[in-house]
Design a protein around this motif. Structure first.
Motif, PDB file in Angstrom:
ATOM      1  N   LYS A 280       0.715  -1.079   0.140  1.00  0.00           N
ATOM      2  CA  LYS A 280       0.112  -0.095   0.040  1.00  0.00           C
ATOM      3  C   LYS A 280       0.827   1.229   0.071  1.00  0.00           C
ATOM      4  O   LYS A 280       0.525   2.179  -0.699  1.00  0.00           O
ATOM      5  CB  LYS A 280      -1.114   0.024   1.304  1.00  0.00           C
ATOM      6  N   ARG A 281       2.017   1.193   0.661  1.00  0.00           N
ATOM      7  CA  ARG A 281       2.896   2.445   1.034  1.00  0.00           C
ATOM      8  C   ARG A 281       3.377   2.685  -0.503  1.00  0.00           C
ATOM      9  O   ARG A 281       3.615   3.864  -0.915  1.00  0.00           O
ATOM     10  CB  ARG A 281       3.948   2.419   1.836  1.00  0.00           C
ATOM     11  N   VAL A 282       3.979   1.702  -1.221  1.00  0.00           N
ATOM     12  CA  VAL A 282       4.473   2.021  -2.351  1.00  0.00           C
ATOM     13  C   VAL A 282       3.386   2.279  -3.492  1.00  0.00           C
ATOM     14  O   VAL A 282       3.625   3.239  -4.189  1.00  0.00           O
ATOM     15  CB  VAL A 282       4.845   0.410  -3.169  1.00  0.00           C
ATOM     16  N   LEU A 283       2.112   1.816  -3.504  1.00  0.00           N
ATOM     17  CA  LEU A 283       1.237   2.320  -4.274  1.00  0.00           C
ATOM     18  C   LEU A 283       0.692   3.920  -3.948  1.00  0.00           C
ATOM     19  O   LEU A 283       0.663   4.829  -4.924  1.00  0.00           O
ATOM     20  CB  LEU A 283      -0.174   1.479  -4.187  1.00  0.00           C
ATOM     21  N   GLU A 284       0.723   4.113  -2.731  1.00  0.00           N
ATOM     22  CA  GLU A 284       0.338   5.479  -2.344  1.00  0.00           C
ATOM     23  C   GLU A 284       1.619   6.338  -2.841  1.00  0.00           C
ATOM     24  O   GLU A 284       1.017   7.591  -3.394  1.00  0.00           O
ATOM     25  CB  GLU A 284       0.040   5.538  -0.926  1.00  0.00           C
ATOM     26  N   GLU A 285       2.839   6.016  -2.825  1.00  0.00           N
ATOM     27  CA  GLU A 285       3.708   7.067  -3.499  1.00  0.00           C
ATOM     28  C   GLU A 285       3.758   7.172  -4.673  1.00  0.00           C
ATOM     29  O   GLU A 285       4.046   8.385  -5.130  1.00  0.00           O
ATOM     30  CB  GLU A 285       5.155   6.568  -2.939  1.00  0.00           C
ATOM     31  N   LEU A 286       3.393   5.809  -5.616  1.00  0.00           N
ATOM     32  CA  LEU A 286       3.194   6.134  -7.115  1.00  0.00           C
ATOM     33  C   LEU A 286       2.052   7.181  -7.237  1.00  0.00           C
ATOM     34  O   LEU A 286       2.211   7.891  -8.217  1.00  0.00           O
ATOM     35  CB  LEU A 286       2.893   4.852  -7.641  1.00  0.00           C
ATOM     36  N   SER A 287       1.086   6.867  -6.690  1.00  0.00           N
ATOM     37  CA  SER A 287      -0.090   7.898  -6.743  1.00  0.00           C
ATOM     38  C   SER A 287       0.226   9.311  -6.454  1.00  0.00           C
ATOM     39  O   SER A 287      -0.003  10.255  -7.292  1.00  0.00           O
ATOM     40  CB  SER A 287      -1.466   7.430  -5.619  1.00  0.00           C
ATOM     41  N   ASP A 288       1.136   9.516  -5.587  1.00  0.00           N
ATOM     42  CA  ASP A 288       1.602  10.949  -5.019  1.00  0.00           C
ATOM     43  C   ASP A 288       2.531  11.389  -6.280  1.00  0.00           C
ATOM     44  O   ASP A 288       2.430  12.714  -6.275  1.00  0.00           O
ATOM     45  CB  ASP A 288       2.153  10.906  -3.823  1.00  0.00           C
TER      46      ASP A 288
ATOM     47  N   LEU B  44     -10.624  -3.875  -7.240  1.00  0.00           N
ATOM     48  CA  LEU B  44     -10.704  -2.421  -7.931  1.00  0.00           C
ATOM     49  C   LEU B  44     -11.069  -1.341  -6.872  1.00  0.00           C
ATOM     50  O   LEU B  44     -10.642  -0.244  -6.896  1.00  0.00           O
ATOM     51  CB  LEU B  44     -11.928  -2.684  -8.902  1.00  0.00           C
ATOM     52  N   ASP B  45     -12.150  -1.601  -6.085  1.00  0.00           N
ATOM     53  CA  ASP B  45     -12.527  -0.647  -5.085  1.00  0.00           C
ATOM     54  C   ASP B  45     -11.164  -0.183  -4.022  1.00  0.00           C
ATOM     55  O   ASP B  45     -11.161   1.189  -3.888  1.00  0.00           O
ATOM     56  CB  ASP B  45     -13.645  -0.918  -4.174  1.00  0.00           C
ATOM     57  N   TYR B  46     -10.579  -0.956  -3.759  1.00  0.00           N
ATOM     58  CA  TYR B  46      -9.351  -0.676  -2.957  1.00  0.00           C
ATOM     59  C   TYR B  46      -8.340   0.264  -3.780  1.00  0.00           C
ATOM     60  O   TYR B  46      -7.846   1.235  -3.259  1.00  0.00           O
ATOM     61  CB  TYR B  46      -8.494  -1.978  -2.573  1.00  0.00           C
ATOM     62  N   LEU B  47      -8.066  -0.167  -5.087  1.00  0.00           N
ATOM     63  CA  LEU B  47      -7.313   0.722  -6.057  1.00  0.00           C
ATOM     64  C   LEU B  47      -7.438   2.023  -6.146  1.00  0.00           C
ATOM     65  O   LEU B  47      -6.920   3.120  -6.037  1.00  0.00           O
ATOM     66  CB  LEU B  47      -6.814   0.023  -7.164  1.00  0.00           C
ATOM     67  N   ARG B  48      -9.097   2.082  -6.424  1.00  0.00           N
ATOM     68  CA  ARG B  48      -9.596   3.327  -6.718  1.00  0.00           C
ATOM     69  C   ARG B  48      -9.346   4.330  -5.610  1.00  0.00           C
ATOM     70  O   ARG B  48      -9.068   5.595  -5.565  1.00  0.00           O
ATOM     71  CB  ARG B  48     -10.877   3.426  -7.092  1.00  0.00           C
ATOM     72  N   LYS B  49      -9.603   3.809  -4.422  1.00  0.00           N
ATOM     73  CA  LYS B  49      -9.453   4.691  -3.198  1.00  0.00           C
ATOM     74  C   LYS B  49      -7.917   5.196  -3.012  1.00  0.00           C
ATOM     75  O   LYS B  49      -7.788   6.393  -2.340  1.00  0.00           O
ATOM     76  CB  LYS B  49      -9.624   3.835  -1.660  1.00  0.00           C
ATOM     77  N   ILE B  50      -6.902   4.700  -3.527  1.00  0.00           N
ATOM     78  CA  ILE B  50      -5.666   4.953  -3.491  1.00  0.00           C
ATOM     79  C   ILE B  50      -5.155   6.084  -4.593  1.00  0.00           C
ATOM     80  O   ILE B  50      -4.523   6.893  -4.321  1.00  0.00           O
ATOM     81  CB  ILE B  50      -4.605   3.801  -3.671  1.00  0.00           C
ATOM     82  N   PHE B  51      -5.788   5.504  -5.826  1.00  0.00           N
ATOM     83  CA  PHE B  51      -5.249   6.405  -6.909  1.00  0.00           C
ATOM     84  C   PHE B  51      -6.140   7.641  -7.453  1.00  0.00           C
ATOM     85  O   PHE B  51      -5.724   8.382  -8.255  1.00  0.00           O
ATOM     86  CB  PHE B  51      -4.900   5.347  -8.239  1.00  0.00           C
ATOM     87  N   ILE B  52      -7.514   7.500  -7.104  1.00  0.00           N
ATOM     88  CA  ILE B  52      -8.315   8.628  -7.409  1.00  0.00           C
ATOM     89  C   ILE B  52      -8.803   9.365  -6.457  1.00  0.00           C
ATOM     90  O   ILE B  52      -9.433   8.819  -5.238  1.00  0.00           O
ATOM     91  CB  ILE B  52      -9.747   7.710  -8.076  1.00  0.00           C
TER      92      ILE B  52
END
Length: 269
Positions: free
Chosen positions: A221-229, A261-269
Protein backbone atom coordinates in the motif's frame (compact mmCIF):
# COMPACT_ATOMS: atom_id res chain seq x y z
CA UNK A 1 -5.67 6.05 -15.80
CA UNK A 2 -7.08 2.63 -16.58
CA UNK A 3 -7.76 -0.23 -14.17
CA UNK A 4 -7.29 -3.71 -15.64
CA UNK A 5 -7.16 -7.30 -14.45
CA UNK A 6 -5.21 -10.26 -15.74
CA UNK A 7 -7.25 -12.63 -17.92
CA UNK A 8 -5.52 -15.64 -16.35
CA UNK A 9 -7.59 -15.21 -13.17
CA UNK A 10 -10.50 -16.43 -15.34
CA UNK A 11 -8.39 -18.92 -17.26
CA UNK A 12 -11.13 -21.57 -17.49
CA UNK A 13 -13.63 -19.28 -19.21
CA UNK A 14 -14.14 -18.19 -22.81
CA UNK A 15 -13.00 -14.81 -24.08
CA UNK A 16 -16.54 -13.43 -24.25
CA UNK A 17 -17.15 -14.48 -20.63
CA UNK A 18 -13.93 -12.76 -19.54
CA UNK A 19 -14.98 -9.58 -21.33
CA UNK A 20 -18.42 -9.77 -19.71
CA UNK A 21 -16.77 -10.22 -16.29
CA UNK A 22 -14.72 -7.08 -16.92
CA UNK A 23 -17.91 -5.07 -17.34
CA UNK A 24 -19.64 -6.63 -14.34
CA UNK A 25 -16.65 -6.00 -12.05
CA UNK A 26 -16.43 -2.38 -13.23
CA UNK A 27 -12.95 -2.45 -14.80
CA UNK A 28 -11.77 -0.33 -17.68
CA UNK A 29 -10.18 -3.31 -19.38
CA UNK A 30 -8.19 -6.53 -19.35
CA UNK A 31 -4.53 -7.43 -19.58
CA UNK A 32 -4.87 -10.31 -21.99
CA UNK A 33 -2.43 -13.18 -21.58
CA UNK A 34 -1.97 -14.79 -24.97
CA UNK A 35 -1.84 -18.09 -23.06
CA UNK A 36 -5.46 -17.69 -21.94
CA UNK A 37 -6.62 -21.21 -22.93
CA UNK A 38 -9.67 -20.27 -25.04
CA UNK A 39 -7.36 -18.22 -27.24
CA UNK A 40 -4.11 -20.15 -26.83
CA UNK A 41 -5.52 -23.51 -27.87
CA UNK A 42 -7.82 -22.33 -30.66
CA UNK A 43 -5.87 -19.43 -32.12
CA UNK A 44 -5.27 -19.30 -35.84
CA UNK A 45 -2.76 -17.42 -37.94
CA UNK A 46 -3.20 -13.67 -38.13
CA UNK A 47 -2.76 -14.10 -41.88
CA UNK A 48 -6.39 -15.20 -41.90
CA UNK A 49 -8.20 -11.87 -41.82
CA UNK A 50 -11.46 -13.45 -40.72
CA UNK A 51 -10.03 -15.11 -37.63
CA UNK A 52 -12.98 -15.20 -35.25
CA UNK A 53 -10.76 -15.23 -32.15
CA UNK A 54 -8.76 -12.22 -33.25
CA UNK A 55 -11.92 -10.35 -34.18
CA UNK A 56 -13.40 -11.24 -30.79
CA UNK A 57 -10.68 -9.42 -28.89
CA UNK A 58 -10.45 -6.53 -31.33
CA UNK A 59 -12.21 -3.36 -30.16
CA UNK A 60 -13.11 -5.13 -26.92
CA UNK A 61 -12.12 -4.40 -23.31
CA UNK A 62 -8.58 -5.68 -23.91
CA UNK A 63 -6.14 -2.85 -23.16
CA UNK A 64 -2.79 -4.65 -22.73
CA UNK A 65 -1.13 -7.88 -23.90
CA UNK A 66 1.09 -10.19 -21.87
CA UNK A 67 3.46 -12.28 -23.94
CA UNK A 68 3.53 -16.07 -23.27
CA UNK A 69 5.85 -17.05 -20.42
CA UNK A 70 4.45 -20.06 -18.58
CA UNK A 71 6.57 -22.76 -20.24
CA UNK A 72 8.81 -20.53 -22.32
CA UNK A 73 12.12 -18.88 -21.53
CA UNK A 74 14.08 -16.38 -23.63
CA UNK A 75 17.39 -17.39 -21.99
CA UNK A 76 16.97 -21.16 -21.89
CA UNK A 77 20.07 -23.30 -22.38
CA UNK A 78 17.95 -25.00 -25.07
CA UNK A 79 18.21 -22.90 -28.22
CA UNK A 80 14.91 -24.32 -29.47
CA UNK A 81 13.09 -22.94 -26.43
CA UNK A 82 14.75 -19.54 -26.95
CA UNK A 83 13.69 -19.49 -30.59
CA UNK A 84 10.11 -20.45 -29.77
CA UNK A 85 9.91 -17.82 -27.03
CA UNK A 86 11.06 -15.15 -29.46
CA UNK A 87 8.53 -16.27 -32.08
CA UNK A 88 5.72 -16.15 -29.53
CA UNK A 89 6.80 -12.68 -28.43
CA UNK A 90 6.79 -11.42 -32.01
CA UNK A 91 3.36 -13.02 -32.42
CA UNK A 92 2.16 -11.13 -29.33
CA UNK A 93 3.48 -7.83 -30.64
CA UNK A 94 1.77 -8.42 -33.97
CA UNK A 95 -1.43 -9.42 -32.18
CA UNK A 96 -1.33 -6.20 -30.16
CA UNK A 97 -0.95 -4.17 -33.34
CA UNK A 98 -3.83 -6.00 -35.02
CA UNK A 99 -6.27 -5.48 -32.15
CA UNK A 100 -5.29 -1.90 -31.34
CA UNK A 101 -3.37 -2.46 -28.09
CA UNK A 102 -0.26 -0.37 -27.55
CA UNK A 103 1.64 -2.26 -24.80
CA UNK A 104 3.05 -5.78 -24.57
CA UNK A 105 4.72 -7.06 -21.40
CA UNK A 106 7.62 -9.52 -21.55
CA UNK A 107 9.72 -11.36 -18.96
CA UNK A 108 13.51 -11.46 -18.91
CA UNK A 109 13.59 -15.20 -18.21
CA UNK A 110 15.69 -17.43 -16.00
CA UNK A 111 18.83 -19.51 -16.10
CA UNK A 112 17.86 -23.12 -16.81
CA UNK A 113 19.94 -24.31 -13.85
CA UNK A 114 18.75 -23.06 -10.47
CA UNK A 115 21.91 -21.00 -10.03
CA UNK A 116 22.93 -17.39 -10.46
CA UNK A 117 22.72 -16.22 -14.10
CA UNK A 118 25.97 -16.19 -16.08
CA UNK A 119 27.26 -14.35 -19.14
CA UNK A 120 25.60 -16.74 -21.62
CA UNK A 121 22.18 -16.05 -20.08
CA UNK A 122 22.69 -12.33 -20.51
CA UNK A 123 23.86 -12.87 -24.09
CA UNK A 124 20.59 -14.67 -24.81
CA UNK A 125 18.57 -11.90 -23.17
CA UNK A 126 20.36 -9.26 -25.22
CA UNK A 127 19.58 -11.15 -28.43
CA UNK A 128 15.93 -11.59 -27.44
CA UNK A 129 15.36 -7.95 -26.50
CA UNK A 130 17.30 -6.59 -29.46
CA UNK A 131 15.04 -8.38 -31.95
CA UNK A 132 11.78 -7.96 -30.03
CA UNK A 133 12.33 -4.25 -29.37
CA UNK A 134 13.12 -3.55 -33.01
CA UNK A 135 9.97 -5.37 -34.10
CA UNK A 136 7.87 -3.52 -31.52
CA UNK A 137 9.04 -0.17 -32.90
CA UNK A 138 8.15 -1.30 -36.43
CA UNK A 139 4.67 -2.19 -35.16
CA UNK A 140 4.39 0.97 -33.04
CA UNK A 141 3.85 -1.05 -29.86
CA UNK A 142 5.49 -0.30 -26.51
CA UNK A 143 7.49 -3.30 -25.30
CA UNK A 144 7.43 -3.37 -21.49
CA UNK A 145 10.01 -5.31 -19.49
CA UNK A 146 8.65 -6.65 -16.18
CA UNK A 147 10.83 -6.97 -13.09
CA UNK A 148 11.22 -10.67 -12.35
CA UNK A 149 10.30 -13.03 -9.53
CA UNK A 150 12.88 -12.90 -6.70
CA UNK A 151 14.44 -16.29 -7.40
CA UNK A 152 18.13 -17.08 -7.61
CA UNK A 153 18.18 -17.94 -11.33
CA UNK A 154 15.94 -15.10 -12.59
CA UNK A 155 17.29 -12.14 -14.57
CA UNK A 156 16.15 -8.53 -14.05
CA UNK A 157 15.01 -8.83 -10.45
CA UNK A 158 16.58 -5.52 -9.46
CA UNK A 159 15.74 -2.02 -10.62
CA UNK A 160 19.34 -1.60 -11.78
CA UNK A 161 19.17 -4.53 -14.20
CA UNK A 162 15.75 -3.54 -15.47
CA UNK A 163 16.97 0.01 -16.09
CA UNK A 164 20.08 -1.21 -17.90
CA UNK A 165 18.09 -3.18 -20.46
CA UNK A 166 15.37 -0.55 -20.75
CA UNK A 167 17.91 2.09 -21.68
CA UNK A 168 19.85 -0.19 -24.01
CA UNK A 169 16.79 -1.24 -26.05
CA UNK A 170 14.44 1.73 -25.54
CA UNK A 171 11.97 -0.35 -23.57
CA UNK A 172 9.14 0.59 -21.26
CA UNK A 173 8.43 -0.82 -17.81
CA UNK A 174 5.80 -3.06 -16.22
CA UNK A 175 6.33 -2.75 -12.47
CA UNK A 176 5.28 -5.85 -10.53
CA UNK A 177 5.04 -4.63 -6.95
CA UNK A 178 4.61 -8.17 -5.63
CA UNK A 179 7.91 -9.32 -7.17
CA UNK A 180 9.82 -6.37 -5.76
CA UNK A 181 8.40 -6.48 -2.23
CA UNK A 182 8.39 -10.20 -1.47
CA UNK A 183 12.01 -10.68 -2.46
CA UNK A 184 13.29 -7.59 -0.64
CA UNK A 185 14.37 -6.23 -4.02
CA UNK A 186 12.30 -3.10 -3.67
CA UNK A 187 14.15 0.19 -3.79
CA UNK A 188 13.27 3.74 -4.75
CA UNK A 189 15.14 3.05 -7.97
CA UNK A 190 12.00 1.30 -9.22
CA UNK A 191 9.96 4.44 -8.59
CA UNK A 192 12.52 6.50 -10.47
CA UNK A 193 11.50 4.59 -13.60
CA UNK A 194 8.02 6.14 -13.47
CA UNK A 195 8.51 8.08 -16.70
CA UNK A 196 8.79 4.77 -18.60
CA UNK A 197 6.30 2.90 -16.39
CA UNK A 198 3.28 1.91 -18.48
CA UNK A 199 1.70 -0.74 -16.28
CA UNK A 200 1.70 -1.72 -12.60
CA UNK A 201 0.91 -5.30 -11.59
CA UNK A 202 -0.73 -5.31 -8.18
CA UNK A 203 -1.12 -8.24 -5.81
CA UNK A 204 -0.08 -9.51 -2.43
CA UNK A 205 1.51 -12.91 -1.88
CA UNK A 206 0.89 -16.02 0.20
CA UNK A 207 3.37 -18.37 1.88
CA UNK A 208 4.04 -20.03 -1.49
CA UNK A 209 4.60 -16.71 -3.23
CA UNK A 210 1.35 -16.89 -5.20
CA UNK A 211 -0.44 -13.72 -6.28
CA UNK A 212 -3.31 -12.94 -3.90
CA UNK A 213 -5.29 -9.87 -2.83
CA UNK A 214 -3.14 -6.82 -2.08
CA UNK A 215 -5.57 -5.71 0.62
CA UNK A 216 -3.90 -5.79 4.04
CA UNK A 217 -0.30 -5.56 2.78
CA UNK A 218 0.84 -2.27 4.26
CA UNK A 219 4.21 -2.35 2.49
CA UNK A 220 2.52 -2.70 -0.88
CA UNK A 221 0.00 0.00 0.00
CA UNK A 222 2.81 2.44 0.83
CA UNK A 223 4.43 1.85 -2.57
CA UNK A 224 1.12 2.36 -4.37
CA UNK A 225 0.40 5.54 -2.40
CA UNK A 226 3.81 6.92 -3.31
CA UNK A 227 3.24 6.15 -6.99
CA UNK A 228 -0.12 7.90 -6.73
CA UNK A 229 1.52 10.94 -5.11
CA UNK A 230 4.09 10.96 -7.93
CA UNK A 231 1.26 11.26 -10.44
CA UNK A 232 1.21 7.79 -12.03
CA UNK A 233 -1.73 7.75 -14.44
CA UNK A 234 -1.22 4.86 -16.87
CA UNK A 235 -2.45 1.26 -16.43
CA UNK A 236 -2.86 -0.63 -13.15
CA UNK A 237 -3.46 -4.38 -13.42
CA UNK A 238 -4.83 -6.64 -10.70
CA UNK A 239 -3.02 -9.96 -10.99
CA UNK A 240 -4.56 -12.78 -8.95
CA UNK A 241 -3.92 -16.53 -8.82
CA UNK A 242 -7.08 -18.41 -7.93
CA UNK A 243 -5.02 -21.49 -6.99
CA UNK A 244 -4.24 -19.66 -3.77
CA UNK A 245 -7.96 -19.68 -2.89
CA UNK A 246 -9.22 -23.10 -3.98
CA UNK A 247 -12.29 -23.69 -6.11
CA UNK A 248 -14.23 -20.54 -6.99
CA UNK A 249 -17.15 -19.99 -9.30
CA UNK A 250 -17.40 -17.07 -11.71
CA UNK A 251 -19.60 -14.99 -9.42
CA UNK A 252 -17.07 -15.22 -6.58
CA UNK A 253 -14.19 -14.30 -8.89
CA UNK A 254 -16.04 -11.22 -10.11
CA UNK A 255 -16.74 -10.20 -6.50
CA UNK A 256 -13.04 -10.52 -5.68
CA UNK A 257 -12.08 -8.43 -8.69
CA UNK A 258 -14.60 -5.75 -7.75
CA UNK A 259 -13.22 -5.58 -4.23
CA UNK A 260 -9.64 -5.12 -5.51
CA UNK A 261 -10.80 -2.40 -7.86
CA UNK A 262 -12.52 -0.51 -5.05
CA UNK A 263 -9.33 -0.72 -2.98
CA UNK A 264 -7.16 0.65 -5.81
CA UNK A 265 -9.56 3.45 -6.68
CA UNK A 266 -9.34 4.73 -3.12
CA UNK A 267 -5.56 4.98 -3.49
CA UNK A 268 -5.28 6.43 -6.97
CA UNK A 269 -8.42 8.52 -7.45
Amino acid sequence: MEFLFSSMFLYEYSIDTIIDACEKAGYDGIEFWVETPHFWIKRVSLKHKNSSLVEMIKDSRIKAIHSPVLDLNPVSVNDGVCDLTLRETLYSINLARKVGVNIVTVHAGRRSAVREPVWSDYASLNNYLRIASKYSRIKNVKLCLENSEPRINYLCKSAEEVKEFMEKYELYFTFDVNHAIKGNYFSRSFLELIDRMENIHVSGYDAKGRHISAIGFEDIKRVLEELSDMGFNKKITVELDDLAYGRMDLKRKIEMLARELDYLRKIFI
